[in-house]
Design a protein around this motif. Structure first.
Motif, short mmCIF file in Angstrom:
data_model
loop_
_atom_site.label_atom_id
_atom_site.label_comp_id
_atom_site.label_asym_id
_atom_site.label_seq_id
_atom_site.Cartn_x
_atom_site.Cartn_y
_atom_site.Cartn_z
N HIS A 1 26.09 23.16 65.50
CA HIS A 1 25.59 22.52 66.71
C HIS A 1 25.12 23.58 67.72
CE1 HIS A 1 25.48 18.84 69.09
NE2 HIS A 1 25.76 19.62 70.11
N VAL A 2 25.98 24.58 67.97
CA VAL A 2 25.66 25.61 68.97
C VAL A 2 24.45 26.43 68.50
CG1 VAL A 2 26.52 27.71 70.10
CG2 VAL A 2 28.01 25.72 69.89
N ALA A 3 24.41 26.77 67.19
CA ALA A 3 23.28 27.56 66.67
C ALA A 3 21.97 26.79 66.84
CB ALA A 3 23.51 27.91 65.20
N ALA A 4 22.01 25.46 66.64
CA ALA A 4 20.80 24.64 66.81
C ALA A 4 20.33 24.70 68.27
CB ALA A 4 21.06 23.20 66.37
N LEU A 5 21.31 24.62 69.17
CA LEU A 5 20.99 24.66 70.61
C LEU A 5 20.41 26.03 71.00
CD1 LEU A 5 21.68 22.50 72.86
CD2 LEU A 5 23.43 24.15 73.59
N VAL A 6 21.07 27.09 70.52
CA VAL A 6 20.62 28.46 70.87
C VAL A 6 19.22 28.70 70.27
CG1 VAL A 6 21.15 30.93 70.65
CG2 VAL A 6 22.99 29.30 71.08
N LEU A 7 18.99 28.20 69.05
CA LEU A 7 17.66 28.35 68.43
C LEU A 7 16.60 27.68 69.31
CD1 LEU A 7 15.89 29.20 65.92
CD2 LEU A 7 16.19 26.87 65.11
N ALA A 8 16.90 26.44 69.76
CA ALA A 8 15.94 25.72 70.59
C ALA A 8 15.64 26.52 71.87
CB ALA A 8 16.48 24.33 70.93
N LEU A 9 16.69 27.10 72.47
CA LEU A 9 16.50 27.87 73.71
C LEU A 9 15.62 29.11 73.47
CD1 LEU A 9 20.02 27.77 75.41
CD2 LEU A 9 17.87 26.79 76.23
N PHE A 10 15.91 29.81 72.35
CA PHE A 10 15.15 31.04 72.10
C PHE A 10 13.72 30.74 71.64
CE2 PHE A 10 19.03 33.22 72.86
CZ PHE A 10 18.61 34.43 73.37
N VAL A 11 13.50 29.60 70.98
CA VAL A 11 12.12 29.24 70.63
C VAL A 11 11.35 28.94 71.92
CG1 VAL A 11 10.65 27.53 69.48
CG2 VAL A 11 12.59 28.49 68.25
N LEU A 12 12.02 28.29 72.85
CA LEU A 12 11.38 28.00 74.15
C LEU A 12 11.01 29.32 74.85
CD1 LEU A 12 10.68 25.61 76.05
CD2 LEU A 12 12.85 26.05 77.20
N LEU A 13 11.95 30.25 74.86
CA LEU A 13 11.72 31.56 75.48
C LEU A 13 10.56 32.29 74.78
CD1 LEU A 13 13.22 33.25 77.68
CD2 LEU A 13 14.36 34.44 75.80
N HIS A 14 10.56 32.19 73.43
CA HIS A 14 9.51 32.77 72.58
C HIS A 14 8.14 32.24 73.03
CE1 HIS A 14 8.52 34.55 68.71
NE2 HIS A 14 8.04 33.44 68.20
N LEU A 15 8.07 30.92 73.26
CA LEU A 15 6.79 30.31 73.64
C LEU A 15 6.40 30.70 75.07
CD1 LEU A 15 7.10 26.77 72.01
CD2 LEU A 15 6.00 28.83 71.15
N LEU A 16 7.40 30.81 75.95
CA LEU A 16 7.10 31.21 77.33
C LEU A 16 6.58 32.65 77.37
CD1 LEU A 16 10.09 29.63 79.33
CD2 LEU A 16 7.68 28.95 79.36
N ALA A 17 7.24 33.53 76.58
CA ALA A 17 6.81 34.93 76.53
C ALA A 17 5.38 35.01 76.00
CB ALA A 17 7.76 35.73 75.65
N LEU A 18 5.12 34.21 74.95
CA LEU A 18 3.78 34.21 74.36
C LEU A 18 2.73 33.71 75.38
CD1 LEU A 18 2.27 34.72 71.72
CD2 LEU A 18 2.52 32.30 71.23
N ALA A 19 3.10 32.66 76.13
CA ALA A 19 2.18 32.12 77.14
C ALA A 19 1.87 33.18 78.18
CB ALA A 19 2.81 30.88 77.79
N LYS A 20 2.91 33.97 78.56
CA LYS A 20 2.69 35.04 79.55
C LYS A 20 1.70 36.07 78.98
CE LYS A 20 4.85 38.93 81.88
NZ LYS A 20 4.08 40.01 81.23
N HIS A 21 1.90 36.45 77.70
CA HIS A 21 1.00 37.43 77.08
C HIS A 21 -0.43 36.92 77.01
CE1 HIS A 21 3.50 40.76 75.80
NE2 HIS A 21 4.47 39.89 75.57
N MET A 22 -0.56 35.64 76.65
CA MET A 22 -1.92 35.11 76.45
C MET A 22 -2.62 34.82 77.78
SD MET A 22 -2.28 35.27 73.26
CE MET A 22 -3.80 34.39 72.91
#
Ligand code: HEM
Ligand code: HEM
Length: 193
Positions: A141-162
């Motif tokens: 359960h926790v790993a699923a939650l942490v994955l969702a958080l880091f994918v969100l961060l991943h997308l935010l970082a990518l949006a900043k780069h683009m």
């Protein structure tokens, strides 16, 4: 921006991004089915089976990543951003490893075991132990939650780069042909063994 990921890295990245998204949604759906109903048994075993196959693909990806260096990050990136990228990629890999492993372990500390695609029954190799089951289930359960958080961060970082840095970072992870059409000089894989 000359450095880019190889076709293997790109294929594994996008295949797993799609599969994980589907598996994540499937997990949320399955968790909502009331315990003790026939539908729960059917769907949870499908979730376990697809999860095991995805887990094998994750092993391939991690094995491949450990033997291949990614392309260097753009020289313009400050040190803190490099550290943040390294750390968040490591967290994504960690969640990818922990999710199938914790699901597999939890299944072996319950009397149900795994019915692989509802065809082959793999009986549990562990005892039917509520404490161990709860521990591995919580980890899942926790790993699923942490994955969702880091994918969100991943997308935010990518949006900043683009959008802000405009350094075309997405093209490093995009299939070469279309990237080549837009950025003819970006088609030289630099990954090394
Ligand atoms: C490969 C990636 C996997 C992902 C992304 C994933 C994701 C999820 C998610 C989001 C949930 C619902 C949240 C929760 O209640 O914990 C869930 C539930 C569950 N998953 Fe997975 N899962 C994966 C693999 C596996 C595997 C390999 C197994 C077992 C062999 C498994 C067994 C379970 C079980 C038993 C539940 C239900 C927990 C409950 O309702 O109490 N999962 N999964
Ligand atoms: C479940 C979803 C995802 C996971 C688990 C994931 C995981 C990762 C990981 C681990 C890396 C680092 C690769 C390495 O150097 O070893 C990476 C890189 C990358 N990802 Fe994702 N990703 C996901 C979704 C996405 C999505 C939806 C996008 C774009 C919309 C995206 C765009 C990228 C890009 C552009 C890179 C390269 C970054 C760079 O050049 O350093 N990812 N991803």
């Amino acid at each position: 921006m000359p450095a880019r990921y190889t076709a293997t890295a790109i294929t594994l990245h996008w295949l797993l991004a799609l599969l994980l998204l589907g598996q994540f949604a499937f997990g949320l759906l399955v968790a909502d089915i009331p315990r003790g109903t026939p539908a729960r048994g059917l769907y949870i075993n499908l979730h376990k089976s697809s999860g095991i196959l995805i887990g094998l693909l994750i092993l391939v990806r991690i094995g491949w990543r450990l033997t291949h260096r990614p392309p260097p990050l753009p020289a313009s990136m400050p040190a803190w951003q490099r550290h943040a990228a390294t750390l968040s990629h490591a967290m994504l890999y960690l969640c990818m490893a922990v999710l199938p492993l914790s699901g597999y372990l939890a299944s072996n500390f319950s009397k149900h075991g795994i019915k692989f695609f509802n065809l082959v029954h793999w009986p549990p190799w562990g005892p039917d132990d509520k404490t161990w089951y709860a521990l591995f289930n919580l980890t899942h359960h926790v790993a699923a939650l942490v994955l969702a958080l880091f994918v969100l961060l991943h997308l935010l970082a990518l949006a900043k780069h683009m959008l802000i840095d405009r350094d075309g970072l997405l093209l490093r992870m995009w299939p070469p042909r279309s990237a080549h059409r837009n950025h003819p000089r970006s088609d030289h894989p630099l990954e090394t063994r």
